[in-house]
Structures are given as structure tokens and as C-alpha cells.
Scaffold this motif. Structure first.
Motif, PDB file in Angstrom:
ATOM      1  N   UNK A 235      40.939  -4.697  20.247  1.00 45.15           N
ATOM      2  CA  UNK A 235      41.842  -4.194  21.289  1.00 45.15           C
ATOM      3  C   UNK A 235      42.081  -5.185  22.421  1.00 45.15           C
ATOM      4  N   UNK A 236      41.323  -6.282  22.454  1.00 48.22           N
ATOM      5  CA  UNK A 236      41.517  -7.238  23.556  1.00 48.22           C
ATOM      6  C   UNK A 236      42.946  -7.769  23.597  1.00 48.22           C
ATOM      7  N   UNK A 237      43.498  -8.038  22.420  1.00 41.33           N
ATOM      8  CA  UNK A 237      44.868  -8.540  22.378  1.00 41.33           C
ATOM      9  C   UNK A 237      45.886  -7.513  22.833  1.00 41.33           C
ATOM     10  N   UNK A 238      45.617  -6.241  22.546  1.00 47.07           N
ATOM     11  CA  UNK A 238      46.507  -5.169  22.992  1.00 47.07           C
ATOM     12  C   UNK A 238      46.495  -5.091  24.517  1.00 47.07           C
ATOM     13  N   UNK A 239      45.306  -5.145  25.087  1.00 47.70           N
ATOM     14  CA  UNK A 239      45.182  -5.066  26.534  1.00 47.70           C
ATOM     15  C   UNK A 239      45.887  -6.255  27.193  1.00 47.70           C
ATOM     16  N   UNK A 240      45.724  -7.437  26.610  1.00 49.43           N
ATOM     17  CA  UNK A 240      46.401  -8.611  27.158  1.00 49.43           C
ATOM     18  C   UNK A 240      47.916  -8.437  27.096  1.00 49.43           C
ATOM     19  N   UNK A 241      48.408  -7.888  26.004  1.00 50.38           N
ATOM     20  CA  UNK A 241      49.849  -7.671  25.813  1.00 50.38           C
ATOM     21  C   UNK A 241      50.413  -6.750  26.898  1.00 50.38           C
ATOM     22  N   UNK A 242      49.709  -5.651  27.184  1.00 54.43           N
ATOM     23  CA  UNK A 242      50.192  -4.674  28.161  1.00 54.43           C
ATOM     24  C   UNK A 242      50.072  -5.219  29.580  1.00 54.43           C
ATOM     25  N   UNK A 243      48.968  -5.859  29.900  1.00 61.99           N
ATOM     26  CA  UNK A 243      48.821  -6.439  31.242  1.00 61.99           C
ATOM     27  C   UNK A 243      49.876  -7.516  31.464  1.00 61.99           C
ATOM     28  N   UNK A 244      50.118  -8.332  30.450  1.00 58.69           N
ATOM     29  CA  UNK A 244      51.152  -9.367  30.556  1.00 58.69           C
ATOM     30  C   UNK A 244      52.518  -8.738  30.769  1.00 58.69           C
ATOM     31  N   UNK A 245      52.765  -7.594  30.149  1.00 54.83           N
ATOM     32  CA  UNK A 245      54.045  -6.931  30.350  1.00 54.83           C
ATOM     33  C   UNK A 245      54.222  -6.507  31.796  1.00 54.83           C
ATOM     34  N   UNK A 246      53.182  -5.928  32.380  1.00 50.21           N
ATOM     35  CA  UNK A 246      53.261  -5.512  33.783  1.00 50.21           C
ATOM     36  C   UNK A 246      53.545  -6.714  34.684  1.00 50.21           C
ATOM     37  N   UNK A 247      52.840  -7.814  34.459  1.00 49.16           N
ATOM     38  CA  UNK A 247      53.031  -9.002  35.295  1.00 49.16           C
ATOM     39  C   UNK A 247      54.392  -9.645  35.061  1.00 49.16           C
ATOM     40  N   UNK A 248      54.877  -9.538  33.853  1.00 52.42           N
ATOM     41  CA  UNK A 248      56.203 -10.060  33.490  1.00 52.42           C
ATOM     42  C   UNK A 248      57.297  -9.426  34.352  1.00 52.42           C
ATOM     43  N   UNK A 249      57.239  -8.094  34.525  1.00 54.62           N
ATOM     44  CA  UNK A 249      58.262  -7.428  35.338  1.00 54.62           C
ATOM     45  C   UNK A 249      58.148  -7.829  36.805  1.00 54.62           C
ATOM     46  N   UNK A 274      41.890   0.473  31.181  1.00 59.17           N
ATOM     47  CA  UNK A 274      43.059  -0.407  31.215  1.00 59.17           C
ATOM     48  C   UNK A 274      43.860  -0.220  32.501  1.00 59.17           C
ATOM     49  N   UNK A 275      43.844   0.978  33.094  1.00 61.49           N
ATOM     50  CA  UNK A 275      44.558   1.179  34.356  1.00 61.49           C
ATOM     51  C   UNK A 275      43.978   0.303  35.454  1.00 61.49           C
ATOM     52  N   UNK A 276      42.669   0.158  35.462  1.00 61.51           N
ATOM     53  CA  UNK A 276      42.036  -0.710  36.454  1.00 61.51           C
ATOM     54  C   UNK A 276      42.448  -2.155  36.227  1.00 61.51           C
ATOM     55  N   UNK A 277      42.479  -2.583  34.973  1.00 57.00           N
ATOM     56  CA  UNK A 277      42.893  -3.957  34.683  1.00 57.00           C
ATOM     57  C   UNK A 277      44.341  -4.202  35.109  1.00 57.00           C
ATOM     58  N   UNK A 278      45.212  -3.247  34.827  1.00 56.53           N
ATOM     59  CA  UNK A 278      46.619  -3.401  35.223  1.00 56.53           C
ATOM     60  C   UNK A 278      46.730  -3.471  36.738  1.00 56.53           C
ATOM     61  N   UNK A 279      46.095  -2.525  37.439  1.00 57.69           N
ATOM     62  CA  UNK A 279      46.202  -2.465  38.898  1.00 57.69           C
ATOM     63  C   UNK A 279      45.677  -3.741  39.539  1.00 57.69           C
ATOM     64  N   UNK A 280      44.532  -4.223  39.085  1.00 59.39           N
ATOM     65  CA  UNK A 280      43.957  -5.408  39.709  1.00 59.39           C
ATOM     66  C   UNK A 280      44.750  -6.660  39.371  1.00 59.39           C
TER      67      UNK A 280
END
Length: 612
Positions: A235-249, A274-280
């Protein structure tokens, strides 16, 4: 964090394009440029494949070829000019000429948000057409625009929650440059932009991620399809994909906030959510960019951990939607008790919503048949977003009908005042400010006939618990979509004009009165006078007071203020003839009175008094 760049997808370089894709399930990956016979193999680098192809440039279209047999679009495609089933397109992320260099965003408490759907906000339904209506939004007085999801979805009409290319703005709306132009135009007018993003699932049509990597899991199920694999093996790659998407926008599109759709469908039981990772990650990038960027969750859980700071064990989101406020307000005004409204309808529910936010903070929920929620009273009011309308609460009705079909003008003004003059962050849904009569039903344009029929059947079943037996508008029919287009010119006609003027006034008061701009829990007192059907709020700020009275009864009521106060003058009365009301009966002034002064309030009215 150094300067952030998206490390997936196609990145133009001098003389070529660099490709990188997460594909641990593939033995080989190659790039097929459209219009060329050759394929160009990428090199494996751990779980990724990468390489640079000379001669390719922005605008070129391409496919990935997996294991020599499967031709697929890019999971991190920035553009799908031919839709979800077509090739991906190379986009130069730095090619747009921004003019918002001095823009630094807005504080959380400054947000007065206007939610809109790009496809129905204008007759044309594009980013460019939306720009032409921004002056109207500035005139209304809102401070932020929230876009329903714009990531590439199947067909040309959709709410956006069936997106399958999270990095690609929809081609029918105007693609990457169209969205950037809209954000840039908003910033020129002082409007922040919040983008609705969907991380709990991908849509069923055009989802080509499965052969690349374990993006999904069968350990959990969402109502919308396969759950995203945030906590399982690989799942590490999935988490990276989603966090990268947030930062991309945030980085490439300069958005000022992300609204995370339905986080109750995000299943993550790992030690670090994952919400904590996205927020931070968003917080870190915002500091680097010198801008204010907000992460706002939509949640059905009433879980205060969502908005609790990480140092206190929370997930660190800056704010979240508060459905309980809507349910408490609208069930009391309409009398509806079907479906999830079964838990609401009492005066005490609305009083608690004003006082704390969450109505269900651990009590038994009849609708859920279990205890529900956690207390929100300790969190600052600016962390809860409230509304009397939004896309779900309108669109999830059988015909997508708006409150204007069930409520009187006086009740509509009361609802507006309750939201905008509350201690919380107000959100409006497009058209409510003048009581748009067009419905907002659910609509799609799937290419798969079996999927289209499944959506029709699903909508019928969804409404069973509400007891609605009329025919559900066909989500696939173009007329269902066309009927949802709004017409702000109605604001110049009849009682629509009065309501629009009232909205402008309460928004002006929200922006100008310091009591409402920066409300803190300790500065707000809420008292319910149940016998009189009146909820009274007292704001204190800088030695001055603001008293707001919400009269929810059908007849005039004379009440005595339930708290000590100074001499006050009337700032607003929704019953006034200026707003199309029957005429104000509340006094222009009330004297200082330790026991509270008696005053008469019109039915279904909101009255505002200020001291000093």
C-alpha cells in the motif's frame, strides 16, 4: 521539503519527455507514442518503471504497454483529451502564465464558500464560462469557490464522483489550462478555490489501474465499488499516489483547499492514518509556498479525531462538513423524518447544533441502530462547515428538488441567516442565494449500457427508505442534466430579488462584524427558549456584543433575552419589507437590562442586535 514536483506520469524535459509509472504487477512497461509504430521500453527501478524518450513534447499523446499485450492510459495522466478510454497527453505543468503571484490565500475563518458544479453553473458548462460569472460571485460577497470534482470521468456530464484519472481536469470542461485560468481569475477577484477530490474509490468505467499495481483491496467495501488499498500489503505506493495527487492540485493548480469526499469510505487501520499524511504534506507544501491551504473533510462519522491536531492524537484536517446542522435545521423547518432524517426534528437537536456542531456525539442513533459520534464542543467553530443546501442534500432527493419547493420565503431567509450568522463556516450551494427553482438530480453519461442500467436501479433502491414512490429522473438522460442548469438572472425577478438582497446583506454582516469573523467557543453563548421556539446567540468581541435571535415558530412570540446585555440597536430583521417580509415588529432598540428585555419577533425570522 524542497521544491515539490510530481514524480509520476509524463514530465517534459529539454529535448524529450521523462516517464515514470508505479507498476509492481507488470513484468515490463513500454511507452507507445500515438502516431508512431515503435514502442519505447522503460527501465525497472524498484516498483517503478521509468525512462526518457527523446523527440516527444507537450501535446503528444501516448499509451503504456504492459507486458507486451495490454495498452493502457497513464494512471498519473495530466490530460485525457479523448476521454477515459483514450490515450493520455503530455502536459507542460509550467506553461501557464499565472498572474496571482501576490495571492496568499485566506484564513480558515474567512471562508464563505459557494459550492458549484462546473457543468451546470453556466449554459456552456466550462471553466471559461465559469470565469464570466465570477464577478457575480464577488458581488454576492462570498470569499471562496468550491468546485465539485473535475477529475476526468466517463462521458461529458457527471457529478464528478465517478472520476478515474485523479490528475487530469476533465477535457469537456476545458482541461488543465482551463482549470488554471479559472483559479487564476478567482484569485484576481480575491476568491479562494477549494477543489473537491475523491480518495475513497474510483469510478467503475475507465478505471484502468488494476493491472499496474494493487491500488484496491477486497478487505473492505464501499457503497461505490472497490475500496482503495491504504493499509494492506504493497500500500505504500497507493499512499504516495494519493498524497502526490493532493500536492499536485496545490502546486500546479494553485488551489487554496481540498475538500476530501466521504472520508468514511477511506479505510485505513494502519498506525498512521492516510488523512494525517495528506494533511501534514499539504501543510508542509503550504509553508514552502507561503500560502494558506486548507484540508476540509466530508465525513459521516461525527468523529472529532478528523479535525483534532496530530499532537493530540488526531488526523489534522483543518475543518470538516457538519451534516448534523443541516439535518437539525431542515427537519425542523420541513417536518420531514424519512431515511436518515429519522434521527432529527426536535428543537433540542437544532439548539445543540448551534451550541456544539455535532448533534450526535455518542448517543443512540435510531437510523443507524447504534451509538454514533463524538463530542465536538471543544473544537473551534471555524473547524465545522455548515449549510442549508449542498449537492448531496439536494441531489439525493428523488427529483433533486430544492428547499424553495417546500419552504416559504420567510423560512428560506431564516435558513440563510442560521447558516451565515452561525459561529461556523458557511457554505452555499449554487443558486440558493436567489432560490433557484431548477432541480439538481443525479446525472451521468456512462458509455456502458449495463452500467447505466445498474445506476438507474441503484437510484431507485436508494430512495426506498424515504418512501418516495414517484419516478426517479433517468440519470443517463441528457434532459436530466440540462434541467439542472441554473439561471442567476432570476435574482432580478419578484421574490427572488428580495431573497438575493437578503443573502447579500447577511454575507456583508458576516464579513464586516468582528464577532462573526473570528468567533471563539468561549465568546459564543447559545440558549434555546423551547416554549417560544426561539434560539438566542450572544457573541462577545472586544467588549461589544452581538445578539442573534432565530424565531422558529409559526406565530409572533414575545421573549425576554436569556442573558445580560448592554443597550442594543437592531442591525437586521428578516421580516423587514426590504427583504420581502411582512414588516418588522421587533423594536429598533432594546435597553440594557440585567434580566433581559422583552421583544416581539415575527414568525420564521432572524433578528440581529448589536451593542455600541
Amino acid at each position: 521539503m524542497g521544491e515539490w514536483h510530481l514524480d509520476m506520469g509524463a514530465t517534459p524535459l529539454a529535448g524529450g519527455v521523462r516517464f515514470r509509472v508505479w507498476a509492481p504487477l507488470a513484468e515490463s512497461v513500454a511507452v507507445i507514442p500515438c502516431g508512431k509504430e515503435a514502442s519505447y521500453p522503460l527501465s525497472r527501478a524498484g516498483e517503478y518503471f521509468q525512462g526518457t524518450i527523446a523527440g516527444m513534447a507537450p501535446g503528444d499523446r501516448y499509451w503504456y504497454l504492459l507486458d507486451g499485450t495490454l495498452r493502457r492510459p497513464d494512471p498519473a495522466s495530466r490530460s485525457q483529451p479523448d476521454g477515459v478510454h483514450g490515450p493520455s497527453q503530455v502536459v507542460a505543468p509550467v506553461s501557464f502564465c499565472w498572474t496571482d503571484g501576490q495571492w496568499r490565500g485566506l484564513k480558515l475563518e474567512e471562508l464563505i464558500t459557494y459550492e458549484l458544479h462546473v457543468g451546470t453553473f453556466t449554459p456552456v458548462g466550462t471553466f471559461t464560462a465559469a470565469i464570466r460569472r465570477l464577478d457575480y460571485l464577488a458581488e454576492l460577497g462570498v470569499t471562496a469557490v468550491e468546485l465539485m470534482p473535475v477529475a476526468e470521468f466517463p462521458g461529458t456530464r457527471n457529478w464528478g464522483y465517478d472520476g478515474v484519472f485523479p490528475f487530469a481536469p476533465h477535457h469537456a470542461y476545458g482541461g488543465a489550462n482551463g482549470l488554471k485560468a479559472l483559479v487564476d481569475a478567482c484569485h484576481r477577484r480575491g476568491l479562494a478555490v477549494i477543489l473537491d477530490v475523491v480518495y475513497n474509490h474510483l469510478g467503475p468505467e475507465g478505471n484502468y489501474l488494476h493491472p499496474f499495481a494493487p491500488y484496491f483491496t477486497d478487505r473492505y467495501r464501499t457503497p461505490w465499488g472497490d475500496a482503495v488499498n491504504f493499509d494492506g500489503p504493497d500500500s505504500n505506493g497507493v499512499r504516495h499516489y494519493v498524497i502526490a495527487n493532493a500536492l499536485h492540485w496545490v502546486s500546479e493548480y494553485h488551489v487554496d483547499g481540498l475538500r476530501l469526499d466521504a472520508i468514511h469510505g477511506i479505510y485505513d487501520f494502519s498506525a498512521r492514518h492516510i488523512l494525517l499524511d495528506i494533511s501534514q504534506a499539504v501543510d508542509s507544501l503550504a509553508r514552502q509556498l507561503g500560502r494558506k491551504v486548507h484540508v476540509i473533510a466530508e465525513s459521516d462519522l461525527n468523529d472529532v479525531r478528523t479535525i483534532t491536531p496530530p499532537e493530540w492524537g488526531g488526523h489534522g484536517c483543518h475543518a470538516q462538513w457538519c451534516d448534523d446542522f443541516h439535518h437539525g435545521l431542515m427537519t425542523y423547518l420541513t417536518g420531514e423524518r424519512q431515511g436518515y432524517y429519522a434521527d432529527f426534528g426536535l428543537f433540542g437537536h437544532l439548539e445543540k447544533a448551534f451550541r456544539e456542531g455535532f448533534v450526535y456525539s455518542g448517543q443512540y442513533s435510531r437510523h443507524r441502530r447504534r451509538r454514533h459520534g463524538s463530542p465536538s464542543a471543544a473544537r473551534p467553530p471555524r473547524q465545522l462547515v455548515v449549510f442549508s443546501q449542498n449537492h448531496d442534500q439536494v441531489g439525493n432527493r428523488l427529483r433533486g428538488d430544492r428547499p424553495s419547493l417546500r419552504l416559504s420565503l420567510e423560512q428560506l431567509k431564516l435558513a440563510a441567516g442560521a447558516v451565515i450568522l452561525s459561529p461556523y463556516l458557511p457554505l452555499l450551494f449554487m443558486g440558493e442565494e436567489y432560490s433557484e427553482t431548477a432541480p439538481f438530480p443525479y446525472f451521468t453519461s456512462h458509455g456502458d449500457p449495463e452500467l447505466a442500467e445498474a445506476v438507474r436501479q441503484g437510484r431507485r433502491e436508494e430512495f426506498a427508505s424515504f418512501g418516495w414512490e414517484a419516478e426517479v429522473p433517468d440519470p443517463q438522460a441528457e434532459e436530466t442534466f440540462l434541467a439542472a442548469r441554473i439561471d442567476p438572472e432570476r435574482r432580478h425577478q419578484g421574490w427572488h430579488r428580495s431573497l438575493y438582497a437578503f443573502y447579500r446583506e447577511v454575507i456583508r454582516l458576516r464579513r464586516e462584524l468582528p464577532h462573526l469573523r473570528h468567533p471563539e467557543r468561549e465568546e459564543v453563548a447559545v440558549v434555546g427558549l423551547e416554549a417560544d421556539r426561539v434560539i438566542a446567540l450572544r457573541y462577545r468581541h472586544g467588549g461589544r456584543e452581538l445578539i442573534t435571535l432565530f424565531a422558529l415558530g409559526k406565530t409572533p412570540r414575545t421573549v425576554r433575552l436569556p442573558f445580560r446585555h448592554g443597550e442594543c440597536r437592531k442591525l437586521l430583521d428578516s421580516a423587514g419589507k426590504s427583504w420581502g417580509g411582512p414588516g418588522s415588529i421587533a423594536p429598533e432598540r432594546i435597553g440594557a437590562d440585567g434580566d433581559g428585555a422583552g421583544l416581539t419577533l415575527a414568525p420564521f425570522s432572524v433578528t440581529l442586535y448589536g451593542t455600541g
